[in-house]
Write a protein that holds these residues in place. Structure first.
Motif, PDB file in Angstrom:
ATOM      1  N   ARG A  28       1.198  -1.373  -0.001  1.00  0.00           N
ATOM      2  CA  ARG A  28       0.259   0.243   0.465  1.00  0.00           C
ATOM      3  C   ARG A  28       0.970   1.685  -0.036  1.00  0.00           C
ATOM      4  NH1 ARG A  28      -4.856   0.039   0.774  1.00  0.00           N
ATOM      5  NH2 ARG A  28      -6.069  -1.905   1.587  1.00  0.00           N
ATOM      6  N   THR A  30       2.225   4.866   1.021  1.00  0.00           N
ATOM      7  CA  THR A  30       2.911   5.521   2.313  1.00  0.00           C
ATOM      8  C   THR A  30       2.651   7.480   2.126  1.00  0.00           C
ATOM      9  OG1 THR A  30       5.361   5.465   2.596  1.00  0.00           O
ATOM     10  CG2 THR A  30       3.094   3.596   3.295  1.00  0.00           C
ATOM     11  N   GLN A 109       2.589  10.556  -2.165  1.00  0.00           N
ATOM     12  CA  GLN A 109       2.294   9.155  -1.495  1.00  0.00           C
ATOM     13  C   GLN A 109       3.596   7.949  -2.549  1.00  0.00           C
ATOM     14  OE1 GLN A 109      -0.535   8.012   0.707  1.00  0.00           O
ATOM     15  NE2 GLN A 109      -0.465   9.635   1.375  1.00  0.00           N
TER      16      GLN A 109
END
Length: 494
Positions: A28, A30, A109
């Motif tokens: 995912r 971060t 991100q």
């Protein structure tokens, strides 16, 4: 400075990912920012150093295996926009066996990329194909719009490099140099990269550096232009322990021989070197020129400076006839110029060289060493620009520059002759020749315009050294109190 295997490095740069969804296993995203990276580097410095072990199987990827592995064009990262910069990755190898982690940054991100052996087209039995999906990457290169060459490469320790505008690679830069001239050099390495697309022919690279004596956060805002590659570098450094010799803005090159050192060359080519001159632009406007030599023993030259404007290793000689190399084209190698973004204070530009008898060993390093000590717990900030270009005279300010250096026997028995040609001296002028010598005596000084060569002024110095040791020559052309040439520093007999 430990020898660098140039053959392996060149091969790796010739070896060669795709939209993120096709890059392999990912986690995912971060949050990511420069401030977070700096905090990570600072926190890392408070913990004991743990070296990343080599990946099993990487040692089997030798020069031939690496050269035969071809990165698949369709797996290029950022391949979705025609004409835009793309990224391709290097597999692990015997010369770069420690994996680095790489992530893509979009809108604050970061999404890690997973290694996939299928990124590479390899012959049967090639060791690259045997690397597992947990292998990781060795580094990456930034491709041009045509995808037929790269303009920036990060591979091994904290090394990176860019080509000249003629698309020829040469010298390398490093994030940091630790105790380079002291015989106990350390090689901190980039362990993590974060790549951010910033436009056509531009990319921002963030990196985390880790080493036994220091950690650091780096940001490289890099772009390709008609005059070469430019990088705006920002760094926050955190020593784990006191560092005896800290080198900032370091650059590493190769000098085997030139026309002044003909007896050192066993190759048929007249000259072989990636760089031939250290240039320094002092705060007072003085342009220093220190021609490179291949010394008989390790040699350190230190130039005390306060707030220098810039310094760099140049490939000034760009005449093909002087090299006769039609394979790797030493006349097209880039010059590298480092310009601080803020005053540096007191310190030294240091030039370190050790002997070589090969073009495959980088034996020259130049870097800035601050006078302020590097101690544990202290934060050191650095900000500077790197220009990779074909420039011969970034520090000359319109004055005459060193064009060539020649050496031989003097007229007196036991004497040496040093001949320095300056380009850019006004025709008909009669410059004053200022010179001095440490480690011997000057026997004769003469200068004249070379007939048929516009602007070329030749200075001849006959000298006698004290014993068999080396001597240092300083030379400058002046008109009264005004300098009209570079300030030349040359070691004779080194």
């Amino acid at each position: 400075m430990s020898p660098i295997d140039r053959r392996a490095m060149i091969a790796a740069s010739g070896a060669a990912l795709l939209l993120p969804s096709a890059l392999g296993a990912q986690t995912r995203p971060t949050p990511f920012s420069w401030e977070r990276l700096v905090a990570q580097a600072q926190q890392l410095a408070r913990a004991p150093y743990k070296e990343t072990p080599p990946y099993p199987g990487a040692a089997k990827v030798d020069y031939d295996a690496l050269h035969a592995a071809r990165f698949r064009d369709e797996r290029t990262l950022w391949n979705d926009l025609p004409g835009d910069t793309g990224i391709r990755f290097f597999p692990l190898s015997a010369t770069a066996p420690q994996p680095v982690q790489i992530a893509i940054v979009e809108r604050g991100q970061a999404r890690p990329l997973g290694y996939d052996p299928a990124m590479f087209d390899t012959p049967a039995g090639n060791a690259v194909a045997a690397l597992g999906k947990d292998a990781g990457f060795a580094g990456f290169r930034v491709m041009n719009a045509a995808r037929d060459g790269d303009w920036l490469s990060f591979l091994g320790a904290s090394y990176f490099r860019a080509p000249s505008p003629q698309k020829q690679f040469g010298l390398s830069a490093r994030a940091i140099a630790i105790n380079t001239s002291l015989g106990k050099e350390e090689f901190p390495r980039f362990t993590h990269f974060w790549l951010e697309r910033t436009g056509d022919s531009s990319v921002t690279i963030h990196a985390l550096m880790d080493g036994a004596s220091i950690t650091g956060a780096y940001r490289f805002v890099s772009s390709l232009g008609p005059d070469g590659v430019r990088q705006d570098v920002t760094a926050a450094l955190f020593p784990r322990r006191a560092i005896e010799e800290l080198g900032l803005m370091p650059m590493t090159s190769m000098f085997w021989y030139d026309q002044a050192n003909r007896t050192q060359g066993t190759d048929w080519r007249p000259e072989i070197h990636d760089s031939d001159l250290l240039s320094i632009a002092s705060a007072d406007g003085t342009a220093h020129a220190r021609p490179l030599v291949n010394p008989s023993v390790p040699l350190v030259s230190a130039f005390a400076e306060r707030d220098p404007k810039a310094f760099g290793l140049l490939q000034r000689d760009r005449d093909f006839d002087h090299y006769q190399d039609d394979g790797v084209y030493y006349d097209r190698r880039p010059s590298l110029w480092a310009t601080p973004a803020a005053p540096l204070g007191a310190g030294e530009v240091r030039l370190y060289a050790f002997p070589t008898d090969s073009e495959y060993t980088d034996n020259v390093a130049a870097y800035w060493t601050p006078a302020a000590p590097a101690t544990a717990g202290r934060r050191i900030d650095a900000s500077y620009r790197l220009d990779w270009s074909a420039a011969r005279t970034p520090a000359s300010n319109g004055i005459a520059i060193v064009d060539n250096v020649w050496r031989g026997r003097g007229d007196t028995e036991g004497s040496d002759r040093l001949v320095i040609d300056f380009a850019g001296v006004a025709e008909g002028s009669k410059p004053d020749i200022w010179s001095d010598m440490k480690g011997g005596a000057l026997l004769k000084t003469a200068g004249y315009h070379v007939l048929g060569k516009a602007g070329l002024y030749r200075v001849i110095l006959d000298l006698r050294r004290d014993g068999a040791g080396s001597a240092d020559i300083r030379l400058q052309l002046r008109s009264g109190d005004r300098a009209i040439s570079e300030y030349v520093h040359y070691p004779v007999g080194a």
